[in-house]
Scaffold this motif. Structure first.
Motif, PDB file in Angstrom:
ATOM      1  N   THR A  47       0.889  -1.166  -0.089  1.00  0.00           N
ATOM      2  CA  THR A  47       0.193  -0.098  -0.014  1.00  0.00           C
ATOM      3  C   THR A  47       0.737   1.261   0.108  1.00  0.00           C
ATOM      4  N   LEU A  48       0.313   2.323  -0.767  1.00  0.00           N
ATOM      5  CA  LEU A  48       1.186   3.667  -0.908  1.00  0.00           C
ATOM      6  C   LEU A  48       0.346   4.539  -0.599  1.00  0.00           C
ATOM      7  N   GLU A  49       1.036   5.891  -0.077  1.00  0.00           N
ATOM      8  CA  GLU A  49       0.260   6.771   0.551  1.00  0.00           C
ATOM      9  C   GLU A  49      -0.763   7.487  -0.379  1.00  0.00           C
ATOM     10  N   SER A  50       0.025   7.881  -1.611  1.00  0.00           N
ATOM     11  CA  SER A  50      -0.803   8.743  -2.488  1.00  0.00           C
ATOM     12  C   SER A  50      -0.602   8.458  -4.116  1.00  0.00           C
ATOM     13  N   LEU A  51      -1.670   7.928  -4.590  1.00  0.00           N
ATOM     14  CA  LEU A  51      -1.556   7.417  -6.181  1.00  0.00           C
ATOM     15  C   LEU A  51      -2.585   8.189  -6.910  1.00  0.00           C
ATOM     16  N   PRO A  52      -2.606   8.562  -8.053  1.00  0.00           N
ATOM     17  CA  PRO A  52      -3.523   9.504  -8.649  1.00  0.00           C
ATOM     18  C   PRO A  52      -4.864   8.475  -9.059  1.00  0.00           C
ATOM     19  N   PHE A  53      -5.729   9.215  -8.742  1.00  0.00           N
ATOM     20  CA  PHE A  53      -7.354   8.604  -9.554  1.00  0.00           C
ATOM     21  C   PHE A  53      -7.828   9.403 -10.191  1.00  0.00           C
ATOM     22  N   ILE A  54      -8.852   8.962 -10.879  1.00  0.00           N
ATOM     23  CA  ILE A  54      -9.971  10.173 -11.281  1.00  0.00           C
ATOM     24  C   ILE A  54     -11.241   9.710 -11.114  1.00  0.00           C
ATOM     25  N   SER A  55     -12.113  10.442 -10.837  1.00  0.00           N
ATOM     26  CA  SER A  55     -13.356  10.061 -10.339  1.00  0.00           C
ATOM     27  C   SER A  55     -14.466  10.606 -11.828  1.00  0.00           C
ATOM     28  N   LYS A  64      -5.208   9.549  -3.612  1.00  0.00           N
ATOM     29  CA  LYS A  64      -5.578   8.652  -2.598  1.00  0.00           C
ATOM     30  C   LYS A  64      -4.607   7.414  -2.269  1.00  0.00           C
ATOM     31  N   GLN A  65      -4.774   6.881  -0.901  1.00  0.00           N
ATOM     32  CA  GLN A  65      -3.905   5.987  -0.736  1.00  0.00           C
ATOM     33  C   GLN A  65      -4.524   4.562  -1.592  1.00  0.00           C
ATOM     34  N   ALA A  66      -3.592   3.669  -2.038  1.00  0.00           N
ATOM     35  CA  ALA A  66      -3.615   2.815  -2.966  1.00  0.00           C
ATOM     36  C   ALA A  66      -3.180   1.386  -2.546  1.00  0.00           C
ATOM     37  N   ILE A  67      -3.317   0.470  -3.186  1.00  0.00           N
ATOM     38  CA  ILE A  67      -2.788  -0.864  -3.071  1.00  0.00           C
ATOM     39  C   ILE A  67      -2.302  -1.433  -4.297  1.00  0.00           C
ATOM     40  N   ILE A  68      -1.353  -1.898  -4.641  1.00  0.00           N
ATOM     41  CA  ILE A  68      -1.000  -2.354  -6.022  1.00  0.00           C
ATOM     42  C   ILE A  68      -1.589  -3.647  -6.415  1.00  0.00           C
TER      43      ILE A  68
END
Lengths: 193, 90
Positions: A47-55, A64-68
């Motif tokens: 898990t990483l603290e901040s990866l890009p997302f689009i809504s 947002k926080q994410a898991i690979i």
């Protein structure tokens, strides 16, 4: 698995045995869920603290926080490939934040949310994975497989998002199992298409 | 990534349950024991250092079966709320 249990054992005991084995395994996995942080920054399940997302609902882009999700071969920069390396991941949020969101906006009753939480903690919900707290990870979290995104590896290597957890071996296996259940499903071949 | 053959996993599963039955018959509370199979560790070059798979007290097939049998779908209100409030909660 039940076919391997000796036939002489009464069915109610079989069910109890089957449940107890599986529950015991899951509880053991939950009690030792993470391993010491190391340099496997973009390994599957980290898990990483901040990866890009689009809504697409709000057209907003943010982190947002994410898991690979991508497998380790597909995120290994040493492997030769014909196009740029992209890493797939999905959203992670705190269980408390998730429950507050549902309480504030979903229209679900408190009982329904409590029942959902119980199923999440038993790892029964298809698109959600429960990530328990630990000494290192202070809060309970959930991975939301259906809220996924991807980024170029270049982006990650430049931004260097903070690594927040690495799954222990058995938790990693559980993660793969959960991923498989969500993303893979054989069709019913006995029925004509 | 392949940990073992399907036949191996099923063999583990069968041995695990049979051993568990014997264990269960002597103990009212089920407690997995170390070294139940004699083949305690299974490692693979596919995994980085530190990722050691230990199957002596772990039955991946049984766990997968258990989760598959009990899987439930998310309430549609959950995904709708997530979509609409994606950025509002952490």
């Amino acid at each position: 698995m039940e076919e391997h249990i000796p036939k002489a054992i009464p069915s109610d005991i079989k069910s109890l045995l089957y449940e107890s084995i599986s529950k015991a395994e899951l509880e053991k996995i939950h009690s030792n869920f993470y391993q010491k942080l190391s340099e496997h920054d973009y390994f599957q399940g980290n898990t990483l603290e901040s990866l890009p997302f689009i809504s697409f609902t709000t057209s907003k882009i943010g982190v947002k926080q994410a898991i690979i999700l991508s497998n380790p071969c597909d995120t290994d920069v040493r492997n030769k490939r014909s196009r740029s390396l992209r890493v797939a991941y999905c959203r992670v949020m705190s269980l408390s934040g998730f429950k507050k969101m549902l309480n504030d906006h979903s229209g679900m009753t408190e009982q329904e949310i409590t029942a959902l939480e119980a199923n999440i903690k038993k790892q029964f919900v298809s698109d959600l994975m429960y990530l328990p707290s630990s000494n290192h990870v202070g809060i309970e979290r959930i991975a939301i497989f259906s809220e996924s995104s991807s980024s170029n590896m270049d982006y990650l290597q430049t931004k260097k998002p903070i690594l927040t957890s690495i799954l222990a071996t058995k938790a990693y296996y559980l993660f793969l199992t959960k991923l498989s259940i969500h993303y893979l499903r054989f069709g019913d071949l006995s029925q004509p298409v | 990534m392949v940990y073992s053959t399907d036949a191996d996993l099923r063999s583990y599963s069968a041995n695990y349950v049979v051993s568990s039955v014997k264990n269960y018959s002597h103990n009212s509370e089920y407690k997995p024991t170390e070294g139940m199979f004699g083949r305690d560790y299974y490692t693979t070059d596919f995994l980085p250092v530190g990722y050691t798979l230990k199957f002596s007290d772990f039955n991946p097939q049984a766990l997968a079966d258990y989760l598959l049998l009990n899987t439930v779908q998310s309430d549609p209100r959950v995904s709708k709320t997530l979509s609409e409030h994606f950025w509002d909660y952490d």
